[in-house]
Scaffold this active site. Sequence first.
Site, mmCIF file in Angstrom:
data_model
loop_
_atom_site.group_PDB
_atom_site.id
_atom_site.type_symbol
_atom_site.label_atom_id
_atom_site.label_comp_id
_atom_site.label_asym_id
_atom_site.label_seq_id
_atom_site.Cartn_x
_atom_site.Cartn_y
_atom_site.Cartn_z
ATOM 1 N N GLY A 13 -4.878 -9.867 0.577
ATOM 2 C CA GLY A 13 -6.055 -9.054 0.891
ATOM 3 C C GLY A 13 -6.081 -8.470 2.291
ATOM 4 O O GLY A 13 -7.114 -7.982 2.725
ATOM 5 N N THR A 14 -4.964 -8.511 2.996
ATOM 6 C CA THR A 14 -4.992 -8.046 4.396
ATOM 7 C C THR A 14 -4.622 -6.581 4.562
ATOM 8 O O THR A 14 -4.876 -5.992 5.602
ATOM 9 C CB THR A 14 -4.006 -8.877 5.257
ATOM 10 O OG1 THR A 14 -2.744 -8.896 4.582
ATOM 11 C CG2 THR A 14 -4.533 -10.268 5.487
ATOM 12 N N VAL A 64 1.785 -17.220 -2.547
ATOM 13 C CA VAL A 64 1.304 -17.385 -3.926
ATOM 14 C C VAL A 64 2.371 -17.952 -4.869
ATOM 15 O O VAL A 64 2.041 -18.422 -5.956
ATOM 16 C CB VAL A 64 0.752 -16.066 -4.527
ATOM 17 C CG1 VAL A 64 -0.543 -15.654 -3.880
ATOM 18 C CG2 VAL A 64 1.786 -14.950 -4.489
ATOM 19 N N SER A 142 1.241 -2.733 -12.912
ATOM 20 C CA SER A 142 1.742 -1.426 -12.450
ATOM 21 C C SER A 142 2.110 -0.608 -13.685
ATOM 22 O O SER A 142 2.479 -1.187 -14.722
ATOM 23 C CB SER A 142 2.986 -1.616 -11.599
ATOM 24 O OG SER A 142 3.647 -0.379 -11.422
ATOM 25 N N TYR A 155 11.018 -5.649 -10.496
ATOM 26 C CA TYR A 155 9.578 -5.341 -10.323
ATOM 27 C C TYR A 155 8.928 -5.005 -11.671
ATOM 28 O O TYR A 155 7.858 -5.526 -12.009
ATOM 29 C CB TYR A 155 9.447 -4.184 -9.337
ATOM 30 C CG TYR A 155 8.027 -3.800 -8.984
ATOM 31 C CD1 TYR A 155 7.258 -4.581 -8.124
ATOM 32 C CD2 TYR A 155 7.452 -2.634 -9.492
ATOM 33 C CE1 TYR A 155 5.959 -4.211 -7.785
ATOM 34 C CE2 TYR A 155 6.163 -2.260 -9.156
ATOM 35 C CZ TYR A 155 5.412 -3.062 -8.300
ATOM 36 O OH TYR A 155 4.129 -2.687 -7.978
ATOM 37 N N SER A 156 9.585 -4.126 -12.455
ATOM 38 C CA SER A 156 9.027 -3.737 -13.761
ATOM 39 C C SER A 156 8.893 -4.947 -14.681
ATOM 40 O O SER A 156 7.885 -5.087 -15.388
ATOM 41 C CB SER A 156 9.918 -2.712 -14.465
ATOM 42 O OG SER A 156 10.191 -1.651 -13.626
ATOM 43 N N ALA A 157 9.910 -5.805 -14.665
ATOM 44 C CA ALA A 157 9.853 -7.010 -15.518
ATOM 45 C C ALA A 157 8.694 -7.898 -15.095
ATOM 46 O O ALA A 157 7.960 -8.428 -15.941
ATOM 47 C CB ALA A 157 11.172 -7.774 -15.431
HETATM 48 P P1 NAP Z 1 1.160 -3.949 0.329
HETATM 49 O O1 NAP Z 1 0.470 -2.875 1.108
HETATM 50 O O2 NAP Z 1 2.619 -4.159 0.556
HETATM 51 O O3 NAP Z 1 0.367 -5.336 0.560
HETATM 52 C C1 NAP Z 1 0.818 -6.481 -0.094
HETATM 53 C C2 NAP Z 1 -0.091 -7.651 0.215
HETATM 54 O O4 NAP Z 1 0.412 -8.793 -0.489
HETATM 55 C C3 NAP Z 1 -0.157 -8.035 1.691
HETATM 56 O O5 NAP Z 1 -1.456 -8.473 2.020
HETATM 57 C C4 NAP Z 1 0.821 -9.217 1.780
HETATM 58 O O6 NAP Z 1 0.537 -10.151 2.830
HETATM 59 C C5 NAP Z 1 0.607 -9.881 0.422
HETATM 60 N N1 NAP Z 1 1.726 -10.711 0.006
HETATM 61 C C6 NAP Z 1 3.013 -10.333 -0.154
HETATM 62 N N2 NAP Z 1 3.752 -11.372 -0.551
HETATM 63 C C7 NAP Z 1 2.919 -12.447 -0.655
HETATM 64 C C8 NAP Z 1 3.073 -13.793 -1.006
HETATM 65 N N3 NAP Z 1 4.272 -14.319 -1.334
HETATM 66 N N4 NAP Z 1 1.989 -14.611 -0.992
HETATM 67 C C9 NAP Z 1 0.778 -14.126 -0.638
HETATM 68 N N5 NAP Z 1 0.556 -12.839 -0.294
HETATM 69 C C10 NAP Z 1 1.609 -12.014 -0.295
HETATM 70 O O7 NAP Z 1 1.009 -3.705 -1.227
HETATM 71 P P2 NAP Z 1 0.029 -2.730 -2.054
HETATM 72 O O8 NAP Z 1 0.698 -1.422 -2.221
HETATM 73 O O9 NAP Z 1 -1.345 -2.805 -1.514
HETATM 74 O O10 NAP Z 1 0.108 -3.442 -3.480
HETATM 75 C C11 NAP Z 1 -0.856 -4.387 -3.929
HETATM 76 C C12 NAP Z 1 -0.564 -4.713 -5.390
HETATM 77 O O11 NAP Z 1 -0.615 -3.515 -6.156
HETATM 78 C C13 NAP Z 1 0.820 -5.310 -5.621
HETATM 79 O O12 NAP Z 1 0.768 -6.275 -6.636
HETATM 80 C C14 NAP Z 1 1.632 -4.109 -6.095
HETATM 81 O O13 NAP Z 1 2.730 -4.494 -6.870
HETATM 82 C C15 NAP Z 1 0.581 -3.373 -6.896
HETATM 83 N N6 NAP Z 1 0.883 -1.958 -7.095
HETATM 84 C C16 NAP Z 1 0.973 -1.116 -6.023
HETATM 85 C C17 NAP Z 1 1.263 0.224 -6.252
HETATM 86 C C18 NAP Z 1 1.366 1.220 -5.127
HETATM 87 O O14 NAP Z 1 1.686 2.389 -5.417
HETATM 88 N N7 NAP Z 1 1.074 0.859 -3.889
HETATM 89 C C19 NAP Z 1 1.482 0.687 -7.551
HETATM 90 C C20 NAP Z 1 1.390 -0.199 -8.615
HETATM 91 C C21 NAP Z 1 1.086 -1.525 -8.371
HETATM 92 P P3 NAP Z 1 1.336 -10.090 4.266
HETATM 93 O O15 NAP Z 1 0.992 -8.794 4.906
HETATM 94 O O16 NAP Z 1 0.820 -11.264 5.017
HETATM 95 O O17 NAP Z 1 2.789 -10.179 3.905
#
Ligand code: NAP
Length: 247
Positions: A13-14, A64, A142, A155-157
Amino acid sequence: MKLKAKLALITGGTRGIGKEIAMALAKEGVNIAITYNSNDSLAYEVVEEIKNNNVKAMAIKANVSNGEEVNNMIKVIEDELGSIDILVNNAGITKDNLLIRMSQEDWETVLDVNLKGVFLCTKAVARSMMKKRYGKIINISSIVGITGNGGQGNYSASKAGVIGFTKSIAKELGPRGIRVNAIAPGFIQTDMTDKLKEEVKDQMLKNIPLGIFGIPKDIANLVVFLSSENSDYITGEVIKVDGGMAI
Ligand code: NAP
């Protein structure tokens, strides 16, 4: 929307989508717990920002994909803020590569965070939700979990796995009043997508009928709806938010 004073846990959530979800729920009066993996000072800043909405908020560092850390995290949240009403499984990572170049480690790390993480967090909150016969679980999948994508086999899997898990758990927990849904975002502007090459982004844009990339708010709006009683007859769904990319 009668969300006031409920408690939501948003993993990851950061930054990006997770942060926007936390802010949107806080604006509805929801108390917020966020988790993160690495950046302590950022987590502190985000908690202060959330608290500006006159809600309680806390951040916990927990990976997680680590069962022990997840269980400790849930215990700390429950001791501090009470039982969790809304779980948003948002934390996710990418480690893209073509199949022949993809290491087993990159396969496992992505599956561990994106799929095992969803299992561990859901299991850890399920018991208390079952007891009170209420809960909303929202899993961020996604569109590539539906369509597939070259270079993103891992990732897709993981995201397809999240969809199967969502539907199965919706069946299991429905009789206990717990709604479980998934959101399948398309291309949303965050750190995750910023790192893609310009030519890849240009190509993607051509495949989006609305002709624009999404922003985190597009996902957060739907999370607020799925968290509220306005969506109480919806469970086991996968809702695309992608500007038409996967039509
Ligand atoms: P992001 O900007 O990279 O942020 C990812 C977040 O997840 C960060 O707060 C990070 O914390 C946390 N995180 C990563 N690994 C972790 C772990 N092992 N344990 C706990 N927290 C963890 O990603 P986003 O684009 O916002 O994506 C959020 C979600 O939406 C993801 O599940 C992603 O697959 C999905 N999604 C995104 C898109 C897109 O286009 N952006 C499209 C489809 C789906 P730290 O900063 O502390 O590492």
